[in-house]
Design a protein around this motif. Structure first.
Motif, short mmCIF file in Angstrom:
data_model
loop_
_atom_site.label_atom_id
_atom_site.label_comp_id
_atom_site.label_asym_id
_atom_site.label_seq_id
_atom_site.Cartn_x
_atom_site.Cartn_y
_atom_site.Cartn_z
N TRP A 118 54.03 51.53 56.75
CA TRP A 118 55.41 51.34 56.51
C TRP A 118 56.37 52.64 57.47
N THR A 119 57.23 51.96 58.19
CA THR A 119 57.90 53.16 58.54
C THR A 119 59.42 52.57 59.26
N GLU A 120 60.22 53.41 59.71
CA GLU A 120 61.51 52.96 59.90
C GLU A 120 61.53 52.09 61.26
N PHE A 121 62.21 50.92 61.15
CA PHE A 121 62.63 50.07 62.31
C PHE A 121 63.96 49.54 62.40
N MET A 122 64.74 50.17 63.38
CA MET A 122 66.09 49.84 63.33
C MET A 122 66.92 50.28 62.31
N GLY A 123 66.40 51.47 61.80
CA GLY A 123 67.07 52.30 60.67
C GLY A 123 66.59 51.94 58.91
N THR A 124 65.67 51.10 58.90
CA THR A 124 65.26 50.55 57.73
C THR A 124 63.62 50.71 57.76
N THR A 125 63.22 51.13 56.56
CA THR A 125 61.75 51.40 56.28
C THR A 125 61.12 49.87 55.98
N VAL A 126 60.13 49.35 56.69
CA VAL A 126 59.77 48.05 56.66
C VAL A 126 58.05 48.21 56.94
N PRO A 127 57.24 47.37 56.15
CA PRO A 127 56.11 47.23 56.94
C PRO A 127 56.03 46.84 58.23
N VAL A 128 55.04 47.37 59.15
CA VAL A 128 54.66 46.97 60.53
C VAL A 128 53.37 46.57 60.81
N ILE A 129 53.04 45.76 61.61
CA ILE A 129 51.70 45.34 62.09
C ILE A 129 51.19 46.56 63.04
N ASN A 130 50.03 46.76 62.72
CA ASN A 130 49.37 47.96 63.48
C ASN A 130 47.90 47.40 63.94
N GLY A 131 47.81 46.19 64.24
CA GLY A 131 46.43 45.70 64.60
C GLY A 131 46.31 46.28 66.00
N ALA A 132 47.42 46.06 66.94
CA ALA A 132 46.95 46.50 68.45
C ALA A 132 46.19 47.85 68.27
N GLU A 133 47.23 48.77 67.45
CA GLU A 133 46.79 50.23 67.30
C GLU A 133 45.32 50.27 66.99
N THR A 134 45.23 49.76 65.84
CA THR A 134 43.78 49.67 65.37
C THR A 134 42.54 49.44 66.34
N MET A 135 42.85 48.08 67.04
CA MET A 135 41.83 47.90 68.22
C MET A 135 41.72 48.90 69.36
N ALA A 136 42.99 49.36 69.87
CA ALA A 136 42.93 50.24 70.83
C ALA A 136 42.27 51.48 70.38
N ARG A 137 42.31 52.11 69.30
CA ARG A 137 41.82 53.48 68.98
C ARG A 137 40.44 53.21 68.69
N LYS A 138 39.82 52.11 68.14
CA LYS A 138 38.54 51.92 67.87
C LYS A 138 37.67 51.63 69.12
N MET A 139 38.34 51.08 70.36
CA MET A 139 37.40 50.55 71.23
C MET A 139 38.11 51.21 72.67
N ASP A 140 38.83 51.99 72.24
CA ASP A 140 39.60 52.77 73.46
C ASP A 140 40.12 51.94 74.62
N LEU A 141 41.10 51.23 74.11
CA LEU A 141 41.82 50.01 74.71
C LEU A 141 43.05 50.65 75.42
N ALA A 142 43.30 50.20 76.56
CA ALA A 142 44.91 50.59 77.32
C ALA A 142 45.95 49.81 76.45
N VAL A 143 47.17 50.22 76.19
CA VAL A 143 48.20 49.68 75.51
C VAL A 143 49.35 49.82 76.45
N LEU A 144 49.98 48.67 76.97
CA LEU A 144 51.22 48.76 77.77
C LEU A 144 52.34 48.09 76.91
N PHE A 145 53.55 48.35 77.16
CA PHE A 145 54.49 47.77 76.64
C PHE A 145 55.16 46.62 77.75
N LEU A 146 55.59 45.42 77.47
CA LEU A 146 56.16 44.64 78.26
C LEU A 146 57.68 44.57 77.84
N LYS A 147 58.60 45.13 78.86
CA LYS A 147 59.81 45.03 78.66
C LYS A 147 60.63 44.06 79.51
#
Length: 299
Positions: A201-230
């Motif tokens: 749980w962390t702040e998103f747009m000033g309010t604390t909420v639960p967040v999905i961290n599945g991408a991070e979990t996979m990236a850290r375990k398997m040494d994957l690259a992560v890019l943000f698509l803007k």
């Protein structure tokens, strides 16, 4: 019943997809009037979200954002329908992919998780597969009506993108990792997870909420690259996309570092043009049930 609904609705969707662009966006204006002025689709949710995200903005400005958002929402839904007819040349014209070399350089060496938010036009993100040199995947939410689900998968797979549910995506990433196969996995990562499954749980747009961290979990375990698509809206019916590296080595990041970087990039995007974010989504619905250990998270 599911089949009947699909049979009745599909001809209208087919017809909409074949409208010339001038008539197409004129029809979107009509849909806006119905959705916003007559039906008032999720107005209460939108207003609550906007006040939470922008507590210092005056009501007049929030009202202006609200109106612009609903116009954009109708455009976005219909643009997904328009995908049925869009050619490769036309989507490249209307969805301009910039700095593609950033993605291509990384994907030649590692699997890439391409994360984005519900901003601008996330439906046309699948066209990025036209530039991918390895295999392209996109994570999607299954639709309860199996006929519409099949149709949406077909539309989103126009440019040879493999559509996966969240569960299938995890299994495919693991399989590719074990087999040494490369690939680019696109995923919208700003949804609200089920509260009992939230691990962070962390702040998103000033309010604390639960967040999905599945991408991070996979990236850290398997040494994957992560890019943000803007993705930015240039003008009506035209978008541009750029790639912002979050990490090229997931295993070298600290816990929650990838997730926090993604959230800050998503916030920056929303602050630039708030009318293009998906405000009908109940993103902050768990804000009043924050676990004690996650209260007052560091910014």
């Amino acid at each position: 019943m599911q089949r009947l609904v699909f049979v009745l609705v599909f001809p209208l969707l087919w017809l909409i997809s074949r409208l010339p662009h001038k008539l197409f966006y004129g029809f979107s204006d009509v849909v806006y009037f119905i959705v916003y002025r007559i039906v008032g689709y999720r107005k209460k949710v939108v207003r609550t979200n906007l006040r939470l995200a922008f507590p210092d903005k005056p009501e007049k400005e929030l009202k202006d954002i609200e109106k612009k958002f609903y116009r954009h929402l109708c455009d976005t839904f219909l643009e997904m329908v328009k995908t049925m007819k869009l050619s490769k040349e036309e989507v490249e014209k209307r969805y301009a992919v910039q700095n593609i070399e950033v993605l291509q350089e990384v994907e030649q060496r590692k699997m890439v998780l391409l994360v984005c938010s519900h901003y601008a036009n996330w439906e046309w993100n699948v066209s990025i597969n036209n530039y991918v040199t390895s295999k392209g995947y996109a994570v999607y939410q299954k639709i309860s009506n199996k006929y519409f689900d099949r149709w949406v998968k077909k539309v989103r797979a126009r440019w040879n993108t493999v559509l996966l549910t969240q569960k299938q995506a995890v299994a495919t990433v693991v399989k590719n990792y074990r087999n040494g196969d490369l690939g680019v996995f696109g995923m919208v990562s700003d949804q609200s997870p089920q509260k009992h499954r939230a691990r962070y749980w962390t702040e998103f747009m000033g309010t604390t909420v639960p967040v999905i961290n599945g991408a991070e979990t996979m990236a850290r375990k398997m040494d994957l690259a992560v890019l943000f698509l803007k993705v930015s809206k240039v003008r009506r019916g035209y978008y541009k996309a750029e790639f912002i590296p979050i990490t090229t080595s997931g295993s070298d990041t600290a816990e929650n570092e990838i997730t926090d970087k993604f959230l800050r990039l998503a916030e920056q995007q929303i602050h630039e043009k708030p009318e293009y974010y998906l405000w009908t989504h109940r993103r902050w619905k768990h804000r009043n049930s924050v676990p004690e250990k996650f209260k007052n998270p560091p910014k």
